[in-house]
Design a protein around this motif. Sequence first.
Motif, short mmCIF file in Angstrom:
data_model
loop_
_atom_site.label_atom_id
_atom_site.label_comp_id
_atom_site.label_asym_id
_atom_site.label_seq_id
_atom_site.Cartn_x
_atom_site.Cartn_y
_atom_site.Cartn_z
N SER A 98 0.83 -1.19 0.00
CA SER A 98 0.00 0.00 0.00
C SER A 98 0.87 1.25 0.00
O SER A 98 2.01 1.21 0.42
N GLY A 99 0.30 2.32 -0.48
CA GLY A 99 0.97 3.61 -0.42
C GLY A 99 0.39 4.42 0.72
O GLY A 99 -0.73 4.19 1.14
N HIS B 108 2.17 -0.19 7.29
CA HIS B 108 1.65 0.52 6.11
C HIS B 108 1.40 1.99 6.45
O HIS B 108 0.38 2.57 6.09
N GLU C 75 5.22 10.55 -8.21
CA GLU C 75 5.67 9.20 -8.57
C GLU C 75 6.90 9.25 -9.47
O GLU C 75 7.60 8.24 -9.63
N GLY D 235 9.97 0.19 -2.30
CA GLY D 235 9.19 -0.31 -1.18
C GLY D 235 10.01 -0.27 0.10
O GLY D 235 11.23 -0.34 0.07
N TYR E 101 5.76 3.82 -0.04
CA TYR E 101 5.09 2.62 -0.54
C TYR E 101 5.53 1.48 0.36
O TYR E 101 6.74 1.28 0.55
#
Length: 141
Positions: free
Chosen positions: A4-5, A63, A109, A115, A138
């Motif tokens: 998840s972001g 997250h 982005e 990640g 992320y």
Amino acid sequence: MGASGWDYSVPYQEDLVGAFEALRRKVFEERDYYWEPAEEGRPWPGSIEELWDDEIVREAGTHSILDIFRIIGPEDEPEHFTMRQVTEEEALRVLGTRKLTRAHVPRFEGFDHWGWYGRCAVLHDERGEPREICFWGYWGD
């Protein structure tokens, strides 16, 4: 749980590390992170340290910004659990300006990201004055 972001914005302050630490405390206190209370009797942790003592959290993260432990310098190599600020040179190269604004956020982005790693940027108003700090990343498995 999948990847998840996450993102947050806070009012600008010169002390980036102080803003980061205050945001982490707020997210923890408001329980605004992934926590799997599925096991009967599994209470919310009482501290960030207790949160990270949990095996599920160590494997999957929260997250949220709680998965970032420190801010590194622009010359440092990104590692898991770290965050690096977007430099003016990077902003110029990626978005054509040294002074990022809220209008640039949808295009973030374009900045390097991986990640288990976060980024942050100072956002300016129309006069070029700093107004916010945006933190994003992320996360997850």
